[in-house]
Design a protein around this motif. Sequence first.
Motif, PDB file in Angstrom:
ATOM      1  N   ARG A 180     -10.720 -22.348  39.850  1.00 54.65           N
ATOM      2  CA  ARG A 180      -9.293 -22.659  39.909  1.00 54.65           C
ATOM      3  C   ARG A 180      -9.094 -24.054  39.307  1.00 54.65           C
ATOM      4  N   PHE A 181      -8.226 -24.124  38.304  1.00 52.35           N
ATOM      5  CA  PHE A 181      -8.031 -25.378  37.583  1.00 52.35           C
ATOM      6  C   PHE A 181      -6.742 -26.071  38.007  1.00 52.35           C
ATOM      7  N   GLY A 182      -6.834 -27.402  38.039  1.00 44.49           N
ATOM      8  CA  GLY A 182      -5.663 -28.210  38.314  1.00 44.49           C
ATOM      9  C   GLY A 182      -5.695 -29.478  37.494  1.00 44.49           C
ATOM     10  N   ILE A 183      -4.639 -30.276  37.618  1.00 42.60           N
ATOM     11  CA  ILE A 183      -4.540 -31.552  36.918  1.00 42.60           C
ATOM     12  C   ILE A 183      -4.309 -32.668  37.936  1.00 42.60           C
ATOM     13  N   MET A 184      -4.642 -33.878  37.512  1.00 41.75           N
ATOM     14  CA  MET A 184      -4.375 -35.056  38.336  1.00 41.75           C
ATOM     15  C   MET A 184      -3.685 -36.101  37.469  1.00 41.75           C
ATOM     16  N   THR A 185      -2.586 -36.645  37.975  1.00 45.53           N
ATOM     17  CA  THR A 185      -1.862 -37.712  37.297  1.00 45.53           C
ATOM     18  C   THR A 185      -1.832 -38.913  38.236  1.00 45.53           C
ATOM     19  N   ALA A 186      -2.669 -39.883  37.982  1.00 43.59           N
ATOM     20  CA  ALA A 186      -2.702 -41.082  38.823  1.00 43.59           C
ATOM     21  C   ALA A 186      -1.377 -41.821  38.662  1.00 43.59           C
ATOM     22  N   PRO A 187      -0.627 -42.055  39.756  1.00 41.89           N
ATOM     23  CA  PRO A 187       0.720 -42.625  39.638  1.00 41.89           C
ATOM     24  C   PRO A 187       0.730 -44.142  39.514  1.00 41.89           C
ATOM     25  N   MET A 188       0.043 -44.640  38.499  1.00 43.86           N
ATOM     26  CA  MET A 188       0.029 -46.077  38.219  1.00 43.86           C
ATOM     27  C   MET A 188       0.148 -46.269  36.714  1.00 43.86           C
ATOM     28  N   ARG A 221       6.395 -30.660  35.763  1.00 42.39           N
ATOM     29  CA  ARG A 221       7.319 -29.559  35.473  1.00 42.39           C
ATOM     30  C   ARG A 221       6.739 -28.626  34.410  1.00 42.39           C
ATOM     31  N   GLU A 222       6.110 -29.195  33.410  1.00 38.69           N
ATOM     32  CA  GLU A 222       5.474 -28.361  32.392  1.00 38.69           C
ATOM     33  C   GLU A 222       4.338 -27.545  33.004  1.00 38.69           C
ATOM     34  N   ALA A 223       3.490 -28.195  33.791  1.00 39.44           N
ATOM     35  CA  ALA A 223       2.359 -27.497  34.408  1.00 39.44           C
ATOM     36  C   ALA A 223       2.828 -26.377  35.332  1.00 39.44           C
ATOM     37  N   ASP A 224       3.976 -26.579  35.971  1.00 41.17           N
ATOM     38  CA  ASP A 224       4.499 -25.584  36.906  1.00 41.17           C
ATOM     39  C   ASP A 224       4.827 -24.267  36.224  1.00 41.17           C
ATOM     40  N   THR A 225       5.018 -24.293  34.898  1.00 40.12           N
ATOM     41  CA  THR A 225       5.346 -23.080  34.136  1.00 40.12           C
ATOM     42  C   THR A 225       4.105 -22.384  33.587  1.00 40.12           C
ATOM     43  N   LEU A 261       3.180 -24.657  41.780  1.00 41.80           N
ATOM     44  CA  LEU A 261       1.946 -25.426  41.887  1.00 41.80           C
ATOM     45  C   LEU A 261       1.568 -25.712  43.337  1.00 41.80           C
ATOM     46  N   ARG A 262       0.296 -25.514  43.683  1.00 45.90           N
ATOM     47  CA  ARG A 262      -0.252 -26.131  44.879  1.00 45.90           C
ATOM     48  C   ARG A 262      -0.311 -27.637  44.601  1.00 45.90           C
ATOM     49  N   LEU A 263      -0.163 -28.465  45.628  1.00 48.14           N
ATOM     50  CA  LEU A 263      -0.057 -29.899  45.347  1.00 48.14           C
ATOM     51  C   LEU A 263      -0.601 -30.726  46.500  1.00 48.14           C
ATOM     52  N   GLY A 264      -1.053 -31.947  46.153  1.00 51.74           N
ATOM     53  CA  GLY A 264      -1.600 -32.814  47.184  1.00 51.74           C
ATOM     54  C   GLY A 264      -1.964 -34.179  46.653  1.00 51.74           C
ATOM     55  N   VAL A 306       1.250 -32.019  27.175  1.00 50.58           N
ATOM     56  CA  VAL A 306      -0.149 -32.203  27.556  1.00 50.58           C
ATOM     57  C   VAL A 306      -0.654 -31.068  28.437  1.00 50.58           C
ATOM     58  N   ALA A 307       0.193 -30.506  29.283  1.00 49.97           N
ATOM     59  CA  ALA A 307      -0.266 -29.414  30.147  1.00 49.97           C
ATOM     60  C   ALA A 307      -0.617 -28.176  29.323  1.00 49.97           C
ATOM     61  N   ARG A 308       0.177 -27.876  28.301  1.00 50.03           N
ATOM     62  CA  ARG A 308      -0.147 -26.743  27.415  1.00 50.03           C
ATOM     63  C   ARG A 308      -1.428 -27.027  26.643  1.00 50.03           C
ATOM     64  N   TRP A 309      -1.603 -28.285  26.197  1.00 49.63           N
ATOM     65  CA  TRP A 309      -2.827 -28.645  25.474  1.00 49.63           C
ATOM     66  C   TRP A 309      -4.045 -28.465  26.371  1.00 49.63           C
ATOM     67  N   VAL A 310      -3.972 -28.936  27.619  1.00 52.26           N
ATOM     68  CA  VAL A 310      -5.079 -28.779  28.560  1.00 52.26           C
ATOM     69  C   VAL A 310      -5.415 -27.304  28.752  1.00 52.26           C
ATOM     70  N   THR A 311      -4.384 -26.484  28.849  1.00 51.37           N
ATOM     71  CA  THR A 311      -4.608 -25.050  29.057  1.00 51.37           C
ATOM     72  C   THR A 311      -5.299 -24.427  27.853  1.00 51.37           C
ATOM     73  N   ASP A 312      -4.797 -24.709  26.668  1.00 51.84           N
ATOM     74  CA  ASP A 312      -5.338 -24.084  25.456  1.00 51.84           C
ATOM     75  C   ASP A 312      -6.717 -24.616  25.090  1.00 51.84           C
ATOM     76  N   GLU A 313      -6.884 -25.944  25.187  1.00 53.42           N
ATOM     77  CA  GLU A 313      -8.120 -26.570  24.715  1.00 53.42           C
ATOM     78  C   GLU A 313      -9.242 -26.590  25.756  1.00 53.42           C
ATOM     79  N   LEU A 314      -8.906 -26.594  27.042  1.00 56.37           N
ATOM     80  CA  LEU A 314      -9.917 -26.788  28.063  1.00 56.37           C
ATOM     81  C   LEU A 314     -10.042 -25.588  29.001  1.00 56.37           C
ATOM     82  N   ILE A 315      -8.932 -25.168  29.601  1.00 54.35           N
ATOM     83  CA  ILE A 315      -9.016 -24.121  30.606  1.00 54.35           C
ATOM     84  C   ILE A 315      -9.334 -22.765  29.987  1.00 54.35           C
TER      85      ILE A 315
END
Length: 291
Positions: free
Chosen positions: A8-16, A28-32, A73-76, A278-287
Amino acid sequence: MSQTPPPRFGIMTAPMQVDYHDVLRVWREADTIPEIEHAWLFDHLMPIGGDPDGPAYEGWTLLTALAAHTRRLRLGLLVTSNRFRPPAMLAKIATTVDIVSDGRLEFGIGVGSRPGHPLARREYAAHGLPFHDSAHAVGSLAEACTLIRRLWTEEKPFDFHGTYHQLTGAFGNPKPVQRPHPPIVIGGRSSATLRVVAEHADVWNMPGGEIGDAINRSALLDRYCAEIGRDPAAITRSIVLSVSYDQPGVTRAAIAEAIGAGFRHIILGLAAPYPADVARWVTDELISASA
């Protein structure tokens, strides 16, 4: 014969060092995108990288806003510092997020900042928070996990007289949407923390590092589970992997290593600034390339 579940793949965005709207755009992009199943923030009150005086958002407040702006999205938080908030208050905050998100919270928690990380350590003095030694922090985490679970599940008030936490007439109302409670994700790699993981966690997160160390720590967790009579397979293995925008092949190789080592919960750490789409890129290139 049971089959190994797919990763199961997810992303992390450090809020700094970012703007709120930058993080919101990515989530929002990842949620789609169904291939991205979960998304994460961290829990620091000041930056731990880049400009030490740059912006850093409070994790649970930001998570609540993102929960309200997403639907799937699951989130935490990866992971909540148990040093920042009393456990009964944290249980109430987490319950609120689970309700706002309609039952999508993954409850991440850990002992808190490493004492050897000066940029992380300074946030305690800057906010008037005590910083206890590691033994105190681990013992407090174990009690907090017990208390939070009880507040989420018990139907009558209770008293708790522990070594680190004292509560009188503790009671959680409302309860989380998820029953019996949101999944508990404990992050950390120390031996002492792994004993808490063995007792309390649904998911164990390895916060990056070398894959060889992650494998050794996972084996140690297996041993601690066996000592208390818990099936090690009951704890999902999670790991954070840094994303290289310039060399995606390096990230793909790290993903393959982690999956091969038994880590089925893969969190791809996105560096700011976030490229467009970036979320679409992560999906296509990595996931998709790792499926």
